[in-house]
Design an enzyme around this catalytic site. Structure first.
Site, PDB file in Angstrom:
ATOM      1  N   CYS A   8       0.864  -1.187   0.000  1.00 11.88           N
ATOM      2  CA  CYS A   8       0.000   0.000   0.000  1.00 11.88           C
ATOM      3  C   CYS A   8       0.897   1.232   0.000  1.00 11.88           C
ATOM      4  CB  CYS A   8      -0.961  -0.030   1.184  1.00 11.88           C
ATOM      5  SG  CYS A   8      -0.147  -0.080   2.797  1.00 11.88           S
ATOM      6  N   ASN A  11       2.335   1.335   4.373  1.00 16.58           N
ATOM      7  CA  ASN A  11       2.654   0.054   5.026  1.00 16.58           C
ATOM      8  C   ASN A  11       2.344   0.085   6.521  1.00 16.58           C
ATOM      9  OD1 ASN A  11       5.591  -2.103   5.532  1.00 16.58           O
ATOM     10  ND2 ASN A  11       3.502  -2.698   5.141  1.00 16.58           N
ATOM     11  N   CYS A  13      -1.413   0.572   7.366  1.00 19.97           N
ATOM     12  CA  CYS A  13      -2.853   0.267   7.474  1.00 19.97           C
ATOM     13  C   CYS A  13      -3.255  -0.932   6.612  1.00 19.97           C
ATOM     14  CB  CYS A  13      -3.701   1.475   7.085  1.00 19.97           C
ATOM     15  SG  CYS A  13      -3.431   2.935   8.117  1.00 19.97           S
ATOM     16  N   ARG A  14      -3.372  -0.710   5.309  1.00 14.64           N
ATOM     17  CA  ARG A  14      -3.962  -1.759   4.461  1.00 14.64           C
ATOM     18  C   ARG A  14      -3.062  -2.973   4.239  1.00 14.64           C
ATOM     19  NH1 ARG A  14      -5.213   2.315  -0.206  1.00 14.64           N
ATOM     20  NH2 ARG A  14      -3.305   3.129   0.736  1.00 14.64           N
ATOM     21  N   SER A  15      -1.773  -2.741   3.916  1.00 13.65           N
ATOM     22  CA  SER A  15      -0.941  -3.917   3.607  1.00 13.65           C
ATOM     23  C   SER A  15      -0.598  -4.758   4.843  1.00 13.65           C
ATOM     24  CB  SER A  15       0.299  -3.552   2.781  1.00 13.65           C
ATOM     25  OG  SER A  15       1.170  -2.694   3.478  1.00 13.65           O
ATOM     26  N   ASP A 126      -8.283   3.825   1.153  1.00 12.12           N
ATOM     27  CA  ASP A 126      -7.321   4.276   2.152  1.00 12.12           C
ATOM     28  C   ASP A 126      -8.067   4.748   3.404  1.00 12.12           C
ATOM     29  OD1 ASP A 126      -5.416   5.563   3.635  1.00 12.12           O
ATOM     30  OD2 ASP A 126      -4.635   6.771   1.986  1.00 12.12           O
TER      31      ASP A 126
HETATM   32  P1  4NP Z   1      -1.775   2.687   4.128  1.00  9.82           P
HETATM   33  O1  4NP Z   1      -2.450   4.012   4.743  1.00  9.82           O
HETATM   34  O2  4NP Z   1      -1.219   3.068   2.770  1.00  9.82           O
HETATM   35  O3  4NP Z   1      -2.906   1.745   4.036  1.00  9.82           O
HETATM   36  O4  4NP Z   1      -0.700   2.262   5.102  1.00  9.82           O
HETATM   37  C1  4NP Z   1      -1.808   5.246   4.757  1.00  9.82           C
HETATM   38  C2  4NP Z   1      -0.878   5.508   5.733  1.00  9.82           C
HETATM   39  C3  4NP Z   1      -0.274   6.748   5.768  1.00  9.82           C
HETATM   40  C4  4NP Z   1      -0.599   7.719   4.840  1.00  9.82           C
HETATM   41  C5  4NP Z   1      -1.533   7.442   3.858  1.00  9.82           C
HETATM   42  C6  4NP Z   1      -2.144   6.194   3.820  1.00  9.82           C
HETATM   43  N1  4NP Z   1       0.008   9.003   4.890  1.00  9.82           N
HETATM   44  O5  4NP Z   1      -0.313   9.860   4.061  1.00  9.82           O
HETATM   45  O6  4NP Z   1       0.879   9.224   5.762  1.00  9.82           O
END
Ligand code: 4NP
Length: 166
Positions: A8, A11, A13-15, A126
């Site tokens: 993602c 790294n 939340c989703r992954s 997201d």
């Molecule tokens: P992820 O979520 O891609 O699922 O880990 C996010 C985590 C951080 C951010 C965006 C999405 N950020 O903009 O910091």
């Protein structure tokens, strides 16, 4: 051994959620020794951090433990993994760019495209800037998609399917 890496943006939340859910599924099916699971982010925003506390709490309510520390996906990772699975189309584009240069385009997939019940080209949304419902939605989508991914891998690797039956 088949190796899968979920990717993602951050790294956190989703992954890591997909990694935890998929590992949990593999354990239940007796396949933990046959398929190795990891996750990474296309960005370096959160490198070294544990999974987001909201993601960890939502997963724990379903009996799933999230682990690991955020790291950035590197071109060298294409040599280590058989399936590099993007959680959304923005990260799919980044991975495909990197994969083209590495000659590894055939290893890159969009997560929900491996779930036959998902609409074509759909994202795992997201949840980072949203409320707690977003993390529940991610888990619902990821739990369904994990089954689709496993079915896809087992079709391509019948030798592993035999291992589950033993
Ligand atoms: P992820 O979520 O891609 O699922 O880990 C996010 C985590 C951080 C951010 C965006 C999405 N950020 O903009 O910091």
């Amino acid at each position: 051994m088949v190796r899968v890496c979920f990717v993602c943006l951050g790294n956190i939340c989703r992954s890591p959620t997909a990694e935890g859910v998929f590992r949990h599924l593999l354990r239940r099916r007796g396949l933990a020794g046959a398929i190795e699971v990891d996750s990474a982010g296309t960005s370096a925003y959160h490198v070294g951090e544990p999974p987001d506390a909201r993601a960890t709490a939502a997963a724990a309510r379903r009996g799933i433990r999230l682990s690991g520390r955020a790291r950035q996906f590197k071109p060298e990772d294409f040599a280590r993994f058989d399936y590099v699975v993007a959680m959304d189309r923005a990260n799919l584009r980044r991975l495909r760019e990197m994969a083209r240069r590495a000659g590894a385009l055939d290893k890159v997939f969009l997560f929900r495209d491996l779930d036959p019940d998902s609409p074509e080209g759909a994202d795992v949304p997201d949840p980072y800037y949203g409320g707690p419902d977003g993390f529940e939605e991610v888990l619902d989508i990821v739990e369904a998609g994990a089954e689709g991914l496993l079915a896809h891998i087992l079709r391509q690797h019948p030798e592993i399917a035999g291992e589950a039956a033993r």
